[in-house]
Scaffold this active site. Structure first.
Site, PDB file in Angstrom:
ATOM      1  N   GLY A  92     -72.283   8.438  18.242  1.00 47.46           N
ATOM      2  CA  GLY A  92     -72.563   9.468  17.235  1.00 47.46           C
ATOM      3  C   GLY A  92     -72.556   8.863  15.843  1.00 47.46           C
ATOM      4  N   HIS A  93     -71.557   8.025  15.554  1.00 45.56           N
ATOM      5  CA  HIS A  93     -71.517   7.347  14.246  1.00 45.56           C
ATOM      6  C   HIS A  93     -72.693   6.379  14.112  1.00 45.56           C
ATOM      7  CE1 HIS A  93     -67.070   8.170  14.826  1.00 45.56           C
ATOM      8  NE2 HIS A  93     -67.301   8.737  13.665  1.00 45.56           N
ATOM      9  N   GLN A 125     -67.771  21.497   8.848  1.00 45.30           N
ATOM     10  CA  GLN A 125     -67.508  20.441   7.850  1.00 45.30           C
ATOM     11  C   GLN A 125     -68.787  20.121   7.062  1.00 45.30           C
ATOM     12  OE1 GLN A 125     -65.126  16.687   8.362  1.00 45.30           O
ATOM     13  NE2 GLN A 125     -67.109  15.845   8.911  1.00 45.30           N
ATOM     14  N   GLN A 154     -73.935  17.014  12.798  1.00 42.99           N
ATOM     15  CA  GLN A 154     -73.938  18.443  13.112  1.00 42.99           C
ATOM     16  C   GLN A 154     -72.770  18.821  14.031  1.00 42.99           C
ATOM     17  OE1 GLN A 154     -75.656  21.000  11.887  1.00 42.99           O
ATOM     18  NE2 GLN A 154     -74.547  22.362  13.268  1.00 42.99           N
ATOM     19  N   SER A 208     -64.632  10.970  19.020  1.00 45.10           N
ATOM     20  CA  SER A 208     -63.545   9.971  19.131  1.00 45.10           C
ATOM     21  C   SER A 208     -62.405  10.547  19.968  1.00 45.10           C
ATOM     22  CB  SER A 208     -63.005   9.604  17.749  1.00 45.10           C
ATOM     23  OG  SER A 208     -64.061   9.209  16.922  1.00 45.10           O
ATOM     24  N   MET A 267     -63.750   8.125  10.088  1.00 46.01           N
ATOM     25  CA  MET A 267     -62.328   7.805  10.280  1.00 46.01           C
ATOM     26  C   MET A 267     -62.202   6.686  11.303  1.00 46.01           C
ATOM     27  SD  MET A 267     -60.270  11.320   9.726  1.00 46.01           S
ATOM     28  CE  MET A 267     -60.434  11.971  11.365  1.00 46.01           C
ATOM     29  N   GLY A 268     -63.291   5.942  11.526  1.00 42.02           N
ATOM     30  CA  GLY A 268     -63.255   4.843  12.496  1.00 42.02           C
ATOM     31  C   GLY A 268     -63.344   5.333  13.918  1.00 42.02           C
ATOM     32  N   VAL A 289     -74.908  14.018  18.898  1.00 48.57           N
ATOM     33  CA  VAL A 289     -75.243  13.096  19.990  1.00 48.57           C
ATOM     34  C   VAL A 289     -74.412  13.505  21.206  1.00 48.57           C
ATOM     35  CG1 VAL A 289     -75.231  10.686  20.735  1.00 48.57           C
ATOM     36  CG2 VAL A 289     -75.790  11.259  18.366  1.00 48.57           C
TER      37      VAL A 289
END
Ligand code: PAF
Length: 284
Positions: free
Chosen positions: A36-37, A153, A148, A186, A30-31, A176
């Protein structure tokens, strides 16, 4: 790196890559991208030849009064991060493309969505699985990467893919953390400096859980009581749930056995934060 703003353009870019025999990796987001991303993108770059990242703040997974409107959308920064990380295509659809008309078709994973966050975020997982099904149909990846950190989810999406025979693999990458243990999210952007310090109690409570399991304690109520008292050290923390569940069925258990998922959700100021750990209680 290409930025595909439409469904047609991302489809044709993936088709061309596939035509060259490339293995397609996909990181749905989701930006408001963070380390982590980046770890998910790095895993995708390592395992695949062509990497697509989607940036779409999905309205159908937010409930009334949740942070859909104020969810951070720093698109220019996100694109820079993707370019640096070696992404091939960033897919940035608008809500009206993803939901072109009233949505009458939903994907709902039963049972696994009843516990943990499912008790507090009505229809959240229905929104997540529906948008993931749409994104998987659009991007058609060989592998999709999830973190994770959003443990429920990841399990729910994995089950949807298995139950609906979707032709892709789901890879779940480790959470992370910052050096103080706080899981990168986020939503940490909503925290004040003091709240960030208080939020470190979340991971400490999960570590306490692991320590108690290591010490041979299998009574989940006893462990939850200890975790609750640790989290209560910060008055700013409002506990939503502390749950210890079977890591596959997500059902609560009185006596711990096998692989378990210990999960916590709290409200801290305007932020809702979640974290979890996986523990093999048989090993101890
Ligand atoms: O984890 C997220 O960021 C979202 O839930 C996802 C998987 C991108 C679906 O909107």
């Amino acid at each position: 790196m290409e930025v595909a703003k439409t469904i047609e353009s991302v489809r044709s870019l993936v088709k061309a890559a596939r035509g060259k025999g490339k293995k397609v990796g996909f990181v749905p987001t989701m930006g408001a991208l963070h380390i982590g991303h980046i770890a998910l993108i790095e895993a995708a770059v390592k395992k695949c030849d062509f990497v697509v990242v989607s940036i779409f703040v999905n309205p159908t997974q937010f409930g009334p009064g949740e942070d859909f409107k104020k969810y951070p959308r720093p698109l220019d920064d996100d694109l820079k991060i993707c370019r640096r990380a070696g992404v091939d295509v960033v897919f940035t659809p608008t809500p009206s493309q993803m939901y072109a008309r009233e949505n009458l078709t939903w994907v709902n994973v039963e049972k696994l969505t009843d516990s943990l966050c499912g008790q507090f975020r009505m229809e959240h997982f229905r929104g997540v699985t529906t948008v993931c099904a749409k994104l998987f149909n659009i991007v058609a990846p060989d592998i999709a990467f999830f973190g994770q950190k959003d443990g429920q989810q990841a399990i729910v999406v994995k089950r949807m893919v298995a139950d609906l025979n979707m032709p892709l693999e789901i890879v779940i990458c480790p959470t992370v953390r910052h050096s103080d243990g706080l899981a990168v999210s986020s939503r940490n952007k909503y925290l004040t400096e003091q709240q960030k310090k208080d939020a470190t109690l979340i991971y400490k409570s999960l570590q306490k859980c692991e320590e108690m399991i290591d010490a041979g304690i299998t009574d989940s109520e006893k462990i939850i009581t200890e975790m609750r008292s640790l989290l209560s050290r910060a008055q700013s923390i409002k506990i939503e749930y502390i749950s210890i569940v079977d890591a596959e069925t997500l059902q609560e258990m009185d006596r711990l056995k096998g692989k378990i998922l210990a999960a916590v959700a709290v409200k801290l100021g305007t932020a809702r934060l979640i974290d979890n750990i996986l523990v093999d209680s048989n090993k101890h």
